[in-house]
Design a protein around this motif. Structure first.
Motif, short mmCIF file in Angstrom:
data_model
loop_
_atom_site.label_atom_id
_atom_site.label_comp_id
_atom_site.label_asym_id
_atom_site.label_seq_id
_atom_site.Cartn_x
_atom_site.Cartn_y
_atom_site.Cartn_z
N THR A 294 0.85 -1.19 0.00
CA THR A 294 0.00 0.00 0.00
C THR A 294 0.89 1.24 0.00
OG1 THR A 294 -0.13 -0.03 2.42
CG2 THR A 294 -1.92 -1.10 1.22
N PRO A 295 0.43 2.29 -0.67
CA PRO A 295 1.22 3.52 -0.69
C PRO A 295 1.19 4.21 0.67
CG PRO A 295 -0.86 3.86 -1.81
CD PRO A 295 -0.80 2.41 -1.44
N PRO A 296 2.14 5.12 0.90
CA PRO A 296 2.10 5.90 2.14
C PRO A 296 0.77 6.66 2.25
CG PRO A 296 4.16 6.27 0.96
CD PRO A 296 3.26 5.48 0.05
N PRO A 297 0.33 6.95 3.46
CA PRO A 297 -0.99 7.58 3.66
C PRO A 297 -1.18 8.90 2.92
CG PRO A 297 -0.06 6.87 5.76
CD PRO A 297 0.99 6.65 4.73
N ALA B 297 -6.75 6.39 -5.36
CA ALA B 297 -8.17 6.41 -5.73
C ALA B 297 -8.52 5.38 -6.82
CB ALA B 297 -8.56 7.81 -6.21
N LEU B 298 -7.52 4.92 -7.57
CA LEU B 298 -7.79 3.96 -8.64
C LEU B 298 -7.55 2.52 -8.19
CD1 LEU B 298 -6.05 5.89 -11.57
CD2 LEU B 298 -8.47 5.86 -10.96
N GLY B 299 -7.38 2.30 -6.91
CA GLY B 299 -7.05 0.98 -6.42
C GLY B 299 -5.58 0.68 -6.70
N CYS B 300 -5.08 -0.41 -6.17
CA CYS B 300 -3.67 -0.73 -6.37
C CYS B 300 -3.47 -2.19 -6.73
CB CYS B 300 -2.86 -0.45 -5.10
SG CYS B 300 -2.39 1.25 -4.90
N ASP B 301 -2.79 -2.42 -7.82
CA ASP B 301 -2.23 -3.71 -8.17
C ASP B 301 -0.72 -3.51 -8.15
OD1 ASP B 301 -4.81 -4.65 -8.53
OD2 ASP B 301 -4.70 -4.73 -10.71
N LEU C 143 3.77 -0.18 -7.96
CA LEU C 143 2.32 -0.03 -7.83
C LEU C 143 1.77 0.55 -9.13
CD1 LEU C 143 1.67 1.35 -4.23
CD2 LEU C 143 1.62 -1.01 -5.06
N VAL C 144 0.70 -0.05 -9.61
CA VAL C 144 0.00 0.40 -10.81
C VAL C 144 -1.49 0.48 -10.47
CG1 VAL C 144 1.71 -0.55 -12.44
CG2 VAL C 144 -0.22 -1.97 -11.69
N PRO C 145 -2.26 1.25 -11.25
CA PRO C 145 -3.71 1.29 -10.99
C PRO C 145 -4.33 -0.10 -11.14
CG PRO C 145 -3.06 3.05 -12.49
CD PRO C 145 -1.87 2.15 -12.34
N ALA C 146 -5.34 -0.37 -10.34
CA ALA C 146 -6.05 -1.66 -10.43
C ALA C 146 -6.54 -1.86 -11.86
CB ALA C 146 -7.22 -1.68 -9.45
N GLY C 147 -6.44 -3.09 -12.34
CA GLY C 147 -6.91 -3.43 -13.67
C GLY C 147 -5.89 -3.19 -14.76
N THR D 172 5.76 12.84 -7.25
CA THR D 172 4.47 13.45 -7.57
C THR D 172 3.46 13.08 -6.48
OG1 THR D 172 3.66 11.54 -8.80
CG2 THR D 172 4.98 13.14 -10.04
N THR D 173 2.22 13.47 -6.70
CA THR D 173 1.16 13.15 -5.74
C THR D 173 0.46 11.84 -6.08
OG1 THR D 173 -0.42 14.47 -7.00
CG2 THR D 173 0.76 15.57 -5.19
N SER D 174 0.98 11.08 -7.04
CA SER D 174 0.39 9.80 -7.42
C SER D 174 1.30 8.65 -6.99
CB SER D 174 0.19 9.73 -8.93
OG SER D 174 -0.21 8.43 -9.32
N PRO D 175 0.70 7.59 -6.43
CA PRO D 175 1.52 6.45 -6.03
C PRO D 175 1.84 5.50 -7.18
CG PRO D 175 -0.77 6.01 -5.51
CD PRO D 175 -0.70 7.43 -6.05
#
Length: 151
Positions: free
Chosen positions: A38-41, A46-50, A82-86, A118-121
Motif C-alpha cells: 500500500t502507498p504511504p498515507p 483512488a484507482l485501487g492498487c495492483d 504499484l500500478v492502478p487496479a486493472g 508526484t502526488t500519485s503512487p
C-alpha cells in the motif's frame, strides 16, 4: 477473505505469474504468507492498487529506464511497482514478471524503497509493460476491441 474467489478473482491462495498460477509461495521449503503493498498515507490511491513485480536482478535496470515511477517496493528477491487496479486488462505481462492484483505479494518483507516525486503512487502501466517486454525480449501484445468503425 476477499469474496468467494479471494482478492484476485481466482481461487484463494493463487496469484498470476505471467499466465501461470502461483499458489502458496515457498522459500527454502518454508511457506510464505502474503502482504498487501500500500502507498504511504499521504498518497491517495483512488484507482485501487495492483502491483507488477520483477526478479530483483532486473529491478534497478527497470527503475533507471522508466520515464516515471510511482511507489517501488523491494525485498531480496523481487522489486514491485504499484500500478492502478486493472492494469492487466487485455494484456499478458511476460515472464518473469508477476502481476499481483490487489497488491498482494509473497511476504518476504518488502519495503518501500522509492517514493514518487508526484502526488500519485502509481507507475504508468503502459511504459512499465513496454519496458518489461523489452527486458524479456517479448513482443508487446494486447487485444484491441472491435469498434466497428469503417473508413
Amino acid at each position: 477473505m476477499h469474496g468467494a474467489h479471494g482478492h484476485r478473482g481466482g481461487p484463494v491462495g493463487e496469484a498470476s505469474l505471467g499466465g501461470a498460477s502461483l499458489g502458496e509461495t515457498s522459500l527454502g521449503g518454508a511457506s510464505l504468507g502474503e502482504v498487501q503493498l500500500t502507498p504511504p498515507p499521504h498518497l491517495p490511491a483512488a484507482l485501487g492498487c495492483d502491483a507488477v513485480g520483477v526478479p530483483a536482478r532486473h529491478g534497478l535496470r527497470l527503475l533507471s529506464r522508466l520515464p516515471g515511477n510511482g511507489c517501488v517496493f523491494a525485498d531480496s528477491d523481487w522489486w514491485w511497482w504499484l500500478v492502478p487496479a486493472g492494469s492487466d486488462a487485455d494484456l499478458r505481462w511476460p515472464l518473469p514478471a508477476c502481476y499481483a492484483p490487489g497488491g498482494y505479494v509473497p511476504d518476504r518483507q518488502p519495503r518501500l524503497m522509492r517514493r514518487p516525486g508526484t502526488t500519485s503512487p502509481y507507475t504508468p502501466p503502459i511504459p512499465l509493460y513496454l519496458m518489461v517486454c523489452q527486458l524479456t525480449g517479448t513482443a508487446p501484445a494486447w487485444t484491441v476491441p472491435d469498434l466497428g468503425s469503417r473508413i
